[in-house]
Design a protein around this motif. Sequence first.
Motif, mmCIF file in Angstrom:
data_model
loop_
_atom_site.group_PDB
_atom_site.id
_atom_site.type_symbol
_atom_site.label_atom_id
_atom_site.label_comp_id
_atom_site.label_asym_id
_atom_site.label_seq_id
_atom_site.Cartn_x
_atom_site.Cartn_y
_atom_site.Cartn_z
ATOM 1 N N ASN A 50 0.849 -1.186 0.000
ATOM 2 C CA ASN A 50 0.000 0.000 0.000
ATOM 3 C C ASN A 50 0.889 1.242 0.000
ATOM 4 O O ASN A 50 1.646 1.467 0.950
ATOM 5 C CB ASN A 50 -0.895 -0.002 1.241
ATOM 6 C CG ASN A 50 -1.846 1.184 1.286
ATOM 7 O OD1 ASN A 50 -1.770 2.087 0.463
ATOM 8 N ND2 ASN A 50 -2.731 1.192 2.257
ATOM 9 N N PRO A 51 0.819 2.093 -1.046
ATOM 10 C CA PRO A 51 1.685 3.276 -1.098
ATOM 11 C C PRO A 51 1.553 4.181 0.123
ATOM 12 O O PRO A 51 2.512 4.852 0.505
ATOM 13 C CB PRO A 51 1.215 3.994 -2.368
ATOM 14 C CG PRO A 51 0.668 2.904 -3.230
ATOM 15 C CD PRO A 51 0.005 1.951 -2.269
ATOM 16 N N ALA A 52 0.384 4.185 0.762
ATOM 17 C CA ALA A 52 0.184 5.030 1.940
ATOM 18 C C ALA A 52 0.981 4.539 3.140
ATOM 19 O O ALA A 52 1.202 5.292 4.098
ATOM 20 C CB ALA A 52 -1.295 5.097 2.299
ATOM 21 N N ASP A 53 1.440 3.278 3.098
ATOM 22 C CA ASP A 53 2.205 2.724 4.218
ATOM 23 C C ASP A 53 3.712 2.812 4.000
ATOM 24 O O ASP A 53 4.474 2.668 4.951
ATOM 25 C CB ASP A 53 1.826 1.253 4.439
ATOM 26 C CG ASP A 53 0.465 1.094 5.070
ATOM 27 O OD1 ASP A 53 0.021 2.036 5.758
ATOM 28 O OD2 ASP A 53 -0.164 0.041 4.868
ATOM 29 N N ILE A 54 4.143 2.995 2.771
ATOM 30 C CA ILE A 54 5.578 3.020 2.472
ATOM 31 C C ILE A 54 6.145 4.376 2.904
ATOM 32 O O ILE A 54 5.754 5.422 2.382
ATOM 33 C CB ILE A 54 5.833 2.775 0.975
ATOM 34 C CG1 ILE A 54 5.248 1.418 0.557
ATOM 35 C CG2 ILE A 54 7.336 2.815 0.663
ATOM 36 C CD1 ILE A 54 5.169 1.209 -0.951
ATOM 37 N N ALA A 55 7.034 4.357 3.878
ATOM 38 C CA ALA A 55 7.611 5.594 4.437
ATOM 39 C C ALA A 55 6.536 6.535 4.966
ATOM 40 O O ALA A 55 6.688 7.756 4.960
ATOM 41 C CB ALA A 55 8.481 6.303 3.402
ATOM 42 N N SER A 56 5.428 5.972 5.407
ATOM 43 C CA SER A 56 4.292 6.752 5.934
ATOM 44 C C SER A 56 3.656 7.657 4.881
ATOM 45 O O SER A 56 3.093 8.703 5.215
ATOM 46 C CB SER A 56 4.702 7.573 7.166
ATOM 47 O OG SER A 56 5.125 6.732 8.213
ATOM 48 N N GLY A 57 3.758 7.255 3.615
ATOM 49 C CA GLY A 57 3.013 7.923 2.547
ATOM 50 C C GLY A 57 3.183 9.422 2.444
ATOM 51 O O GLY A 57 2.182 10.154 2.422
ATOM 52 N N PRO A 58 4.407 9.955 2.326
ATOM 53 C CA PRO A 58 4.556 11.414 2.271
ATOM 54 C C PRO A 58 3.933 12.060 1.035
ATOM 55 O O PRO A 58 3.611 13.245 1.064
ATOM 56 C CB PRO A 58 6.079 11.614 2.286
ATOM 57 C CG PRO A 58 6.640 10.333 1.764
ATOM 58 C CD PRO A 58 5.703 9.271 2.256
ATOM 59 N N THR A 59 3.754 11.296 -0.024
ATOM 60 C CA THR A 59 3.179 11.864 -1.248
ATOM 61 C C THR A 59 1.842 11.226 -1.607
ATOM 62 O O THR A 59 1.372 11.353 -2.736
ATOM 63 C CB THR A 59 4.161 11.694 -2.429
ATOM 64 O OG1 THR A 59 4.386 10.297 -2.655
ATOM 65 C CG2 THR A 59 5.485 12.387 -2.149
ATOM 66 N N VAL A 60 1.218 10.557 -0.649
ATOM 67 C CA VAL A 60 -0.027 9.822 -0.896
ATOM 68 C C VAL A 60 -1.096 10.295 0.075
ATOM 69 O O VAL A 60 -0.830 10.488 1.267
ATOM 70 C CB VAL A 60 0.202 8.297 -0.729
ATOM 71 C CG1 VAL A 60 -1.086 7.528 -0.990
ATOM 72 C CG2 VAL A 60 1.308 7.819 -1.659
#
Length: 425
Positions: free
Chosen positions: A192-202
């Motif tokens: 889930n892109p929102a979980d990768i590095a806390s989703g800074p761009t999502v």
Amino acid sequence: MTAFNASPREFLSDLFKEAVAVADPMRVVAAHLPGRPKGRLMIIGAGKASARMAEAAEAHYGPSEGLVITRYGYERPTQGIEIAQASHPVPDVAGEVATKRLLDLVSGLGADDMVVALISGGGSALLCAPVEGVSLDDKMAVNRALLASGAPIAEMNVVRKHLSRVKGGQLAAACYPARLLTLLISDVPGDNPADIASGPTVGESSTPQDAIDILERRRIALPDHLRRAICDASSVVPPSDARLSHAETRIIAAPSHSLAAATQIAKAAAVDVRDLGDALEGEARDLGAEQARQAMSLQAAMTPTDKPILLLSGGECTVTRRGDGVGGPNAEYVLAAAIALNGQSGIHVLACDTDGVDGAAEVAGAYAGPDVLSDAVSNGIDANAALAINDAHSFFDAVGGQIVTGPTLTNVNDFRAILILPASA
């Protein structure tokens, strides 16, 4: 059939090496880079793979403008992009300073400009910009408590987002109205892109109350000023926000790709592969024991002429701190598996983090063969005692089972492999 003649440890190690190699940014970044924009090209990023990703971007574009933040020791040579280094998994002042400079770089960009954001695992700690009313010490304390609580990464990131001025889509909002392309190397179960590095761009759909509920459920003390900051200062960006309208996100490497690459090598060696999934979570010790029992069950049904079986899995296990030992989820998984196997002949276990860092130690993971427990006894070491205090790294250091790679410059999470040979092998 032809007997399996390879060294089990070397075979499993080769699978891990291929899992890492297929996620090397130098192999996966360039194909996703667009042409230069009419205006400025700004390359930013954060994560354990971000410096290598920046190196790959400049191999494509040539010297470029920008800044990425990576873990200490993970820097790479770049021509124009600045590489800042900071602490992981607990943030530090260097990360806070670098994040402010990164936000300054993207402020004031126009519609003709383009930002390429290079994001990978580790970015949650490396991108550090606390909300008003929260200090860096506060952030560090919350991070440590979450790490010790055994909370899964998705829960940790919800809390992080609501204490940050950069996570949860806020970096994307800062880039607007420039076009934004985010290239992600996934290290989270489910990708889930929102979980990768806390989703800074999502865009982010969780609420401040969600963050408070997680902290309370994990029995993490929440001082009044932190509660107020989460409720009053949180400014995550919802998915519908117009400032995300110029943003595009692509996952360019993921755990499933690495497991597929390992599968190809194993099948070429006439090994029967059982892929258990790339998104397994839970307590490392529980999963290790469970998969060891599964391996013994499969072995019991094998005949001497059957192909070897390989159990592959990925994801991100957790460790709930019970003692003050030196360990990480991969080494703890292997130790728990070895205890459950109890010297069973023909079963070999390897688990490593693809970033080369298992927990907070500079160790990728561990390997255990059938002799590991007897070797431990010979060295005066009690495997169960080591597991009880989360001391798996020390255990495998003493018995020669540690796997140390140094920085791998990528991060697609845990890689676990159990090789099962017929009992007579």
